[in-house]
Design an enzyme around this catalytic site. Structure first.
Site, short mmCIF file in Angstrom:
data_model
loop_
_atom_site.label_atom_id
_atom_site.label_comp_id
_atom_site.label_asym_id
_atom_site.label_seq_id
_atom_site.Cartn_x
_atom_site.Cartn_y
_atom_site.Cartn_z
N HIS A 1 0.85 -1.19 0.00
CA HIS A 1 0.00 0.00 0.00
C HIS A 1 0.88 1.23 0.00
O HIS A 1 1.94 1.23 0.62
CB HIS A 1 -0.92 0.02 1.23
CG HIS A 1 -2.10 0.92 1.05
ND1 HIS A 1 -2.04 2.25 1.32
CD2 HIS A 1 -3.33 0.66 0.55
CE1 HIS A 1 -3.22 2.79 1.02
NE2 HIS A 1 -4.01 1.86 0.55
N ASP B 1 -7.98 -5.60 0.12
CA ASP B 1 -8.50 -6.26 -1.07
C ASP B 1 -8.12 -7.72 -1.16
O ASP B 1 -8.74 -8.48 -1.89
CB ASP B 1 -8.04 -5.51 -2.32
CG ASP B 1 -8.76 -4.19 -2.45
OD1 ASP B 1 -9.88 -4.11 -1.95
OD2 ASP B 1 -8.18 -3.25 -3.00
#
Ligand code: CMC
Length: 435
Positions: A311, A369
């Site tokens: 991320h 996700d």
């Protein structure tokens, strides 16, 4: 924001210029240096591709501390909102209005959203123009943008009441449009919303009931969907939110701005990651193939990434991933899918990646996700619709950020500059003299 007593001074080694710039303090998080006078004073721009060190606005909606793994909506930790914070519509109210609703405010808000869930009957003709195998995100970019041609009575962005009505319409109609995109793709009739159901239960009803058979509400699954929506509701100035703000900075209407956000979200490095993560698991196929896949990921020339990992902001862990992991176990238990081969493969991959030096040294942890794809698949949502669900959840964040931008007196049209590296001015040669 407040002015700091400390100032930043920029001076050039050749002594050609020196500039003192104010520093502003936020309530938490890094301070910012105000560089707005830089160009006027020095004739230079700053250079920051990917906005690695640039705050494009001030905002009081969402705060992320990537090192601590902290995500706050209006100051409230995501863990508390997901566990004790009521349902998704409470989170919507919070993001839009700055405070959690009391009981009366909640009832009124739910009632207003519920009464806006139907879309104009003519919208179905837009759907019929798409091929049946169109990607739902392309259908959503088109149909959400098309809402602007139906709701002229809420397009004046300078009227606070219009902005409010558009916000409610978008939040209320997104589930209907996402479910319509799904029904169209499988050749089933569109299902109208039901006002006696909660926001998430109504979405499941529009997705999974048919004129022949009603959808039986399963509270565990509805709660799982609600949690997916809460966890994805906002994420400060990410790529799609910045797209919405940039589109909105020109004065474009909110439906057009949200359509722009959906287009940006579609990319595999952003919202498309949950779909890409599941496709990756399907491609790996079995636990035996994991070592070969990990070797490809480590090979820079392969172009293969471990989707659902890493991320830009969270460098220790993604707090949403922890909550989604819990939900993943709950849903698979409820459905008796603990032995699902894809889930087992995901858990084996997670374990290996968390121990492997390549991922550990680069601080690459599973993001939300990685798990949300597995949960959605268990709920019966097709892979191609995963990013559409993300768009449905993020609509409230986009619209809250858009509203905040419109009301900000410092707001200007977004107009980045560039470092030009192309040809300087030259004359157009006649065609017979070109190489
Ligand atoms: N698999 C393998 N290597 C990776 C990955 C990955 N998923 N992510 C980053 N790296 C490597 C990268 O190659 C680089 O290595 P090196 O230092 O040797 O050059 C290092 O880790 C640092 O990565 P970066 O590219 O500088 O990180 P970034 O902040 O630019 O990228 C990211 C963040 C999310 C785009 C990236 O991690 C990625 O593409 N992840 C997979 C896609 C994904 O799951 N995205 C969903 C994000 S969560 C949902 C959302 O908020 O939208």
């Amino acid at each position: 924001m407040t002015n700091s007593e400390t100032k930043a001074t920029l001076s050039f080694s050749d002594g050609s210029a020196s500039l003192e710039m104010p520093i502003y303090k936020g309530s938490v998080g890094p301070d910012v240096i105000d560089i707005r006078k830089l160009y006027g004073a020095t004739g230079m721009f700053t250079y920051d591709p990917g906005f690695m060190s640039t705050a494009a606005c001030n905002s009081s909606i969402t705060y992320i501390d990537g090192d601590k793994g902290e995500l706050l909506y209006r100051g409230y930790p995501i863990e508390q909102l997901a566990v004790n914070g009521g349902d998704f519509l409470e989170t919507c109210y919070l993001l839009l209005n700055g405070e959690l609703p009391n009981a009366a405010q909640k009832t009124e808000f739910v009632d207003t959203v519920t009464k806006h869930t139907m879309v104009h009957e003519q919208m179905q003709f837009f759907f019929r123009g798409f091929r049946r195998d169109a990607h739902p995100m392309s259908v959503l970019v088109g149909t959400v943008g098309a809402l602007a041609s139906f709701y002229h009575d809420s397009l004046d962005i300078n009227d606070p009441h219009h902005r409010e009505v558009s916000a409610i319409r978008l939040i209320a109609k997104m589930p209907t449009l996402v479910a319509m995109a799904y029904k169209y793709s499988i050749g089933q009739p569109f299902v109208y919303p039901r006002n006696d159901l909660s926001y998430s239960a109504n979405f499941m009803h529009m997705m999974f009931s048919t004129p022949c058979e009603p959808y039986k509400v399963n509270e565990v699954l509805v709660r799982a969907l609600d949690r997916i929506l809460i966890l994805h509701a906002d994420h400060e100035q990410n790529a799609s939110t910045s797209t919405v703000r940039l589109a909105g900075s020109s004065g474009a209407n909110p439906f057009a701005c949200i359509a722009a956000g959906i287009a940006c979200l579609w990319g595999p490095a952003h919202g498309g990651a949950n779909e890409a993560a599941l496709s990756m698991l399907e491609e790996i196929g079995s636990v035996d193939n994991i070592p070969e896949f990990i070797a490809q990921v480590k090979d820079k020339n392969s172009g293969v990434k471990l989707m659902g990992f890493g991320h830009r902001v969270y460098k220790n862990y993604d707090p949403r991933a922890k909550l989604m992991r819990e939900t993943c176990y709950e849903v698979l238990n409820e459905l008796g899918l603990q032995d699902d081969p894809l889930f087992k493969l995901a858990m084996a991959l997670e374990k290996i990646a968390l121990e492997d030096e390549y991922f550990v040294s680069r601080k690459l942890y599973p993001n939300v996700d990685f798990y949300s794809g597995i949960v959605q698949r268990a709920l019966g949502i097709p892979t191609s619709l995963f990013t559409g669900i993300f768009a449905l959840a993020r609509t409230v964040g986009w619209i809250a950020q858009w509203k905040e931008m419109i009301s900000d007196p410092e707001q200007k049209i977004g107009r980045p500059r560039q470092l030009f590296v192309g040809s300087p001015k030259r004359d157009v040669p006649p065609i017979d003299q070109r190489g």
